[in-house]
Design a protein around this motif. Structure first.
Motif, PDB file in Angstrom:
ATOM      1  N   CYS A   1       0.846  -1.192   0.000  1.00  0.00           N
ATOM      2  CA  CYS A   1       0.000   0.000   0.000  1.00  0.00           C
ATOM      3  C   CYS A   1       0.886   1.248   0.000  1.00  0.00           C
ATOM      4  O   CYS A   1       1.220   1.779   1.075  1.00  0.00           O
ATOM      5  CB  CYS A   1      -0.917   0.001   1.220  1.00  0.00           C
ATOM      6  SG  CYS A   1      -2.045  -1.397   1.312  1.00  0.00           S
ATOM      7  N   PRO A   2       1.287   1.715  -1.171  1.00  0.00           N
ATOM      8  CA  PRO A   2       2.159   2.890  -1.217  1.00  0.00           C
ATOM      9  C   PRO A   2       1.421   4.175  -0.866  1.00  0.00           C
ATOM     10  O   PRO A   2       0.217   4.316  -1.124  1.00  0.00           O
ATOM     11  CB  PRO A   2       2.620   2.929  -2.688  1.00  0.00           C
ATOM     12  CG  PRO A   2       2.285   1.579  -3.250  1.00  0.00           C
ATOM     13  CD  PRO A   2       1.092   1.118  -2.483  1.00  0.00           C
ATOM     14  N   GLY A   3       2.172   5.112  -0.299  1.00  0.00           N
ATOM     15  CA  GLY A   3       1.687   6.480  -0.202  1.00  0.00           C
ATOM     16  C   GLY A   3       1.869   7.159  -1.543  1.00  0.00           C
ATOM     17  O   GLY A   3       1.893   6.505  -2.595  1.00  0.00           O
ATOM     18  N   PHE A   4       1.999   8.471  -1.548  1.00  0.00           N
ATOM     19  CA  PHE A   4       2.242   9.183  -2.798  1.00  0.00           C
ATOM     20  C   PHE A   4       3.707   8.981  -3.201  1.00  0.00           C
ATOM     21  O   PHE A   4       4.615   9.331  -2.448  1.00  0.00           O
ATOM     22  CB  PHE A   4       1.915  10.668  -2.647  1.00  0.00           C
ATOM     23  CG  PHE A   4       0.436  10.948  -2.647  1.00  0.00           C
ATOM     24  CD1 PHE A   4      -0.214  11.301  -3.816  1.00  0.00           C
ATOM     25  CD2 PHE A   4      -0.315  10.826  -1.480  1.00  0.00           C
ATOM     26  CE1 PHE A   4      -1.576  11.547  -3.836  1.00  0.00           C
ATOM     27  CE2 PHE A   4      -1.685  11.063  -1.476  1.00  0.00           C
ATOM     28  CZ  PHE A   4      -2.324  11.423  -2.656  1.00  0.00           C
ATOM     29  N   ILE A   5       3.909   8.418  -4.375  1.00  0.00           N
ATOM     30  CA  ILE A   5       5.236   8.028  -4.851  1.00  0.00           C
ATOM     31  C   ILE A   5       5.593   8.836  -6.091  1.00  0.00           C
ATOM     32  O   ILE A   5       4.719   9.165  -6.907  1.00  0.00           O
ATOM     33  CB  ILE A   5       5.260   6.512  -5.185  1.00  0.00           C
ATOM     34  CG1 ILE A   5       4.720   5.687  -4.001  1.00  0.00           C
ATOM     35  CG2 ILE A   5       6.671   6.069  -5.554  1.00  0.00           C
ATOM     36  CD1 ILE A   5       5.477   5.820  -2.714  1.00  0.00           C
ATOM     37  N   GLU A   6       6.855   9.137  -6.250  1.00  0.00           N
ATOM     38  CA  GLU A   6       7.303   9.889  -7.420  1.00  0.00           C
ATOM     39  C   GLU A   6       7.276   8.998  -8.659  1.00  0.00           C
ATOM     40  O   GLU A   6       8.297   8.438  -9.067  1.00  0.00           O
ATOM     41  CB  GLU A   6       8.702  10.457  -7.175  1.00  0.00           C
ATOM     42  CG  GLU A   6       8.736  11.520  -6.091  1.00  0.00           C
ATOM     43  CD  GLU A   6      10.101  12.190  -5.976  1.00  0.00           C
ATOM     44  OE1 GLU A   6      10.847  12.193  -6.969  1.00  0.00           O
ATOM     45  OE2 GLU A   6      10.412  12.694  -4.895  1.00  0.00           O
ATOM     46  N   THR A   7       6.113   8.881  -9.256  1.00  0.00           N
ATOM     47  CA  THR A   7       5.918   8.100 -10.476  1.00  0.00           C
ATOM     48  C   THR A   7       5.216   8.990 -11.496  1.00  0.00           C
ATOM     49  O   THR A   7       4.646  10.031 -11.154  1.00  0.00           O
ATOM     50  CB  THR A   7       5.030   6.873 -10.208  1.00  0.00           C
ATOM     51  OG1 THR A   7       3.717   7.326  -9.825  1.00  0.00           O
ATOM     52  CG2 THR A   7       5.614   5.997  -9.110  1.00  0.00           C
ATOM     53  N   PRO A   8       5.193   8.579 -12.768  1.00  0.00           N
ATOM     54  CA  PRO A   8       4.450   9.367 -13.755  1.00  0.00           C
ATOM     55  C   PRO A   8       2.982   9.556 -13.387  1.00  0.00           C
ATOM     56  O   PRO A   8       2.400  10.608 -13.670  1.00  0.00           O
ATOM     57  CB  PRO A   8       4.614   8.529 -15.042  1.00  0.00           C
ATOM     58  CG  PRO A   8       5.934   7.850 -14.870  1.00  0.00           C
ATOM     59  CD  PRO A   8       6.004   7.505 -13.398  1.00  0.00           C
ATOM     60  N   MET A   9       2.366   8.560 -12.750  1.00  0.00           N
ATOM     61  CA  MET A   9       0.960   8.678 -12.365  1.00  0.00           C
ATOM     62  C   MET A   9       0.742   9.842 -11.411  1.00  0.00           C
ATOM     63  O   MET A   9      -0.252  10.573 -11.514  1.00  0.00           O
ATOM     64  CB  MET A   9       0.467   7.377 -11.715  1.00  0.00           C
ATOM     65  CG  MET A   9      -0.995   7.427 -11.286  1.00  0.00           C
ATOM     66  SD  MET A   9      -1.563   5.940 -10.434  1.00  0.00           S
ATOM     67  CE  MET A   9      -1.604   4.779 -11.781  1.00  0.00           C
ATOM     68  N   VAL A  10       1.650  10.037 -10.487  1.00  0.00           N
ATOM     69  CA  VAL A  10       1.516  11.100  -9.490  1.00  0.00           C
ATOM     70  C   VAL A  10       2.096  12.420  -9.995  1.00  0.00           C
ATOM     71  O   VAL A  10       1.500  13.489  -9.802  1.00  0.00           O
ATOM     72  CB  VAL A  10       2.210  10.693  -8.171  1.00  0.00           C
ATOM     73  CG1 VAL A  10       2.285  11.866  -7.196  1.00  0.00           C
ATOM     74  CG2 VAL A  10       1.464   9.523  -7.533  1.00  0.00           C
ATOM     75  N   MET A  11       3.235  12.353 -10.644  1.00  0.00           N
ATOM     76  CA  MET A  11       3.948  13.570 -11.017  1.00  0.00           C
ATOM     77  C   MET A  11       3.407  14.223 -12.294  1.00  0.00           C
ATOM     78  O   MET A  11       3.346  15.452 -12.392  1.00  0.00           O
ATOM     79  CB  MET A  11       5.441  13.264 -11.182  1.00  0.00           C
ATOM     80  CG  MET A  11       6.092  12.654  -9.950  1.00  0.00           C
ATOM     81  SD  MET A  11       5.829  13.604  -8.423  1.00  0.00           S
ATOM     82  CE  MET A  11       6.780  15.082  -8.776  1.00  0.00           C
ATOM     83  N   GLU A  12       2.999  13.392 -13.263  1.00  0.00           N
ATOM     84  CA  GLU A  12       2.574  13.932 -14.557  1.00  0.00           C
ATOM     85  C   GLU A  12       1.063  13.851 -14.766  1.00  0.00           C
ATOM     86  O   GLU A  12       0.498  14.645 -15.517  1.00  0.00           O
ATOM     87  CB  GLU A  12       3.277  13.180 -15.697  1.00  0.00           C
ATOM     88  CG  GLU A  12       4.789  13.203 -15.627  1.00  0.00           C
ATOM     89  CD  GLU A  12       5.379  14.587 -15.838  1.00  0.00           C
ATOM     90  OE1 GLU A  12       4.676  15.457 -16.393  1.00  0.00           O
ATOM     91  OE2 GLU A  12       6.540  14.805 -15.442  1.00  0.00           O
TER      92      GLU A  12
END
Length: 265
Positions: A195-206
């Motif tokens: 269960c990840p928190g907010f992660i630096e991925t394209p889904m979150v960042m872009e």
């Protein structure tokens, strides 16, 4: 890979990772490869997925492993069946599966949420996990056991206004994980979720909350985590490998939260 940088010995093991062309999926495929596993990367993004597999294969071969790519839309039963069959045919079996593929969907209140977007988010994020496990389980049984990790989210544990489809799907993933873990507990197949928190991925960042170009929003979201930062894909990959490893041999049905303390608030 463990937090102190040591590498699990997964030589002679086979891992399947969906949504593997970028972000958490790519980082986890790379971590499996560094541990010596033969890794099948699956995604709908053919060019990015194939490029990732070629790069990861170079790391895998240093440890006696390999990496390949297969196109698969996890919302399609035919694609998922073919994905698992291709993995078994290519590498001789299946030991670990990380069901990671997912989309963020729209951000809108429940009353205004588009019907077609709801259906698409549920089809990929929840039905996709069901279809993957349905076809992975026979392959794991044929191998004599193994481990499945499903990518849920902190939104499988808490609510997030204006994300009804994503939140509902991830809650469903945790329920499905617990049911399947009970069913397979005596068969040597462990089923867990991360269960990840907010992660630096394209889904979150872009996409989604799109933090890459909004410093104020990024600081606000980071501040929701007591550690006051976003997580990295590598930190989630480390949790997935631990759940697949013998170090987690008595762990099943667990929603492992990797969120910098988000759900403690």
């Amino acid at each position: 890979m463990t937090s102190n940088g040591t590498i699990y010995d997964m030589r002679d093991k086979v891992a399947l990772v969906t949504g593997a062309s970028s972000g958490i999926g790519r980082a986890t495929a790379l971590a499996f490869a560094k541990a010596g596993a033969r890794v099948m990367l699956a995604d709908v993004q053919d060019e990015a997925g194939d490029a990732a597999a070629r790069e990861i294969a170079a790391c895998a071969r240093l440890r006696g492993g390999d990496a390949r790519f297969v196109h698969a839309d996890v919302s399609s039963a035919a694609d998922v069946r073919a994905m698992v069959a291709h993995t078994v045919e290519t590498f001789g079996g299946l030991d670990y599966a990380f069901n990671n593929a997912g989309i963020e969907g729209a951000l809108a209140p429940t009353a205004d949420y588009p019907d077609e977007t709801w259906q698409r988010v549920l089809a990929i994020n929840l039905t996709g996990v069901f279809l993957c496990m349905k076809h992975e389980i026979p392959a794991l049984r044929a191998r004599g056991g193994g481990a499945i990790v499903n990518n849920a989210s902190i939104l499988g544990l808490v609510g997030f206004a204006s994300a009804p489809a994503y939140t509902a799907a991830k809650h469903g993933v945790l329920g499905l994980t617990k049911v399947t873990a009970q069913e397979l507990a005596t068969e040597g197949i462990r089923v867990n979720a991360v269960c990840p928190g907010f992660i630096e991925t394209p889904m979150v960042m872009e996409r989604g909350v799109a933090l890459a170009h909004d410093d104020a929003a990024r600081r606000e979201v980071a501040g929701l985590h007591p550690m006051n930062r976003l997580g990295t894909s590598e930190e989630i990959a480390a949790a997935v490998l631990w759940l697949c490893s013998g170090a987690a041999s008595f762990v099943t049905g667990e929603p492992l939260v990797v969120d910098g303390g988000y759900v403690t608030r």
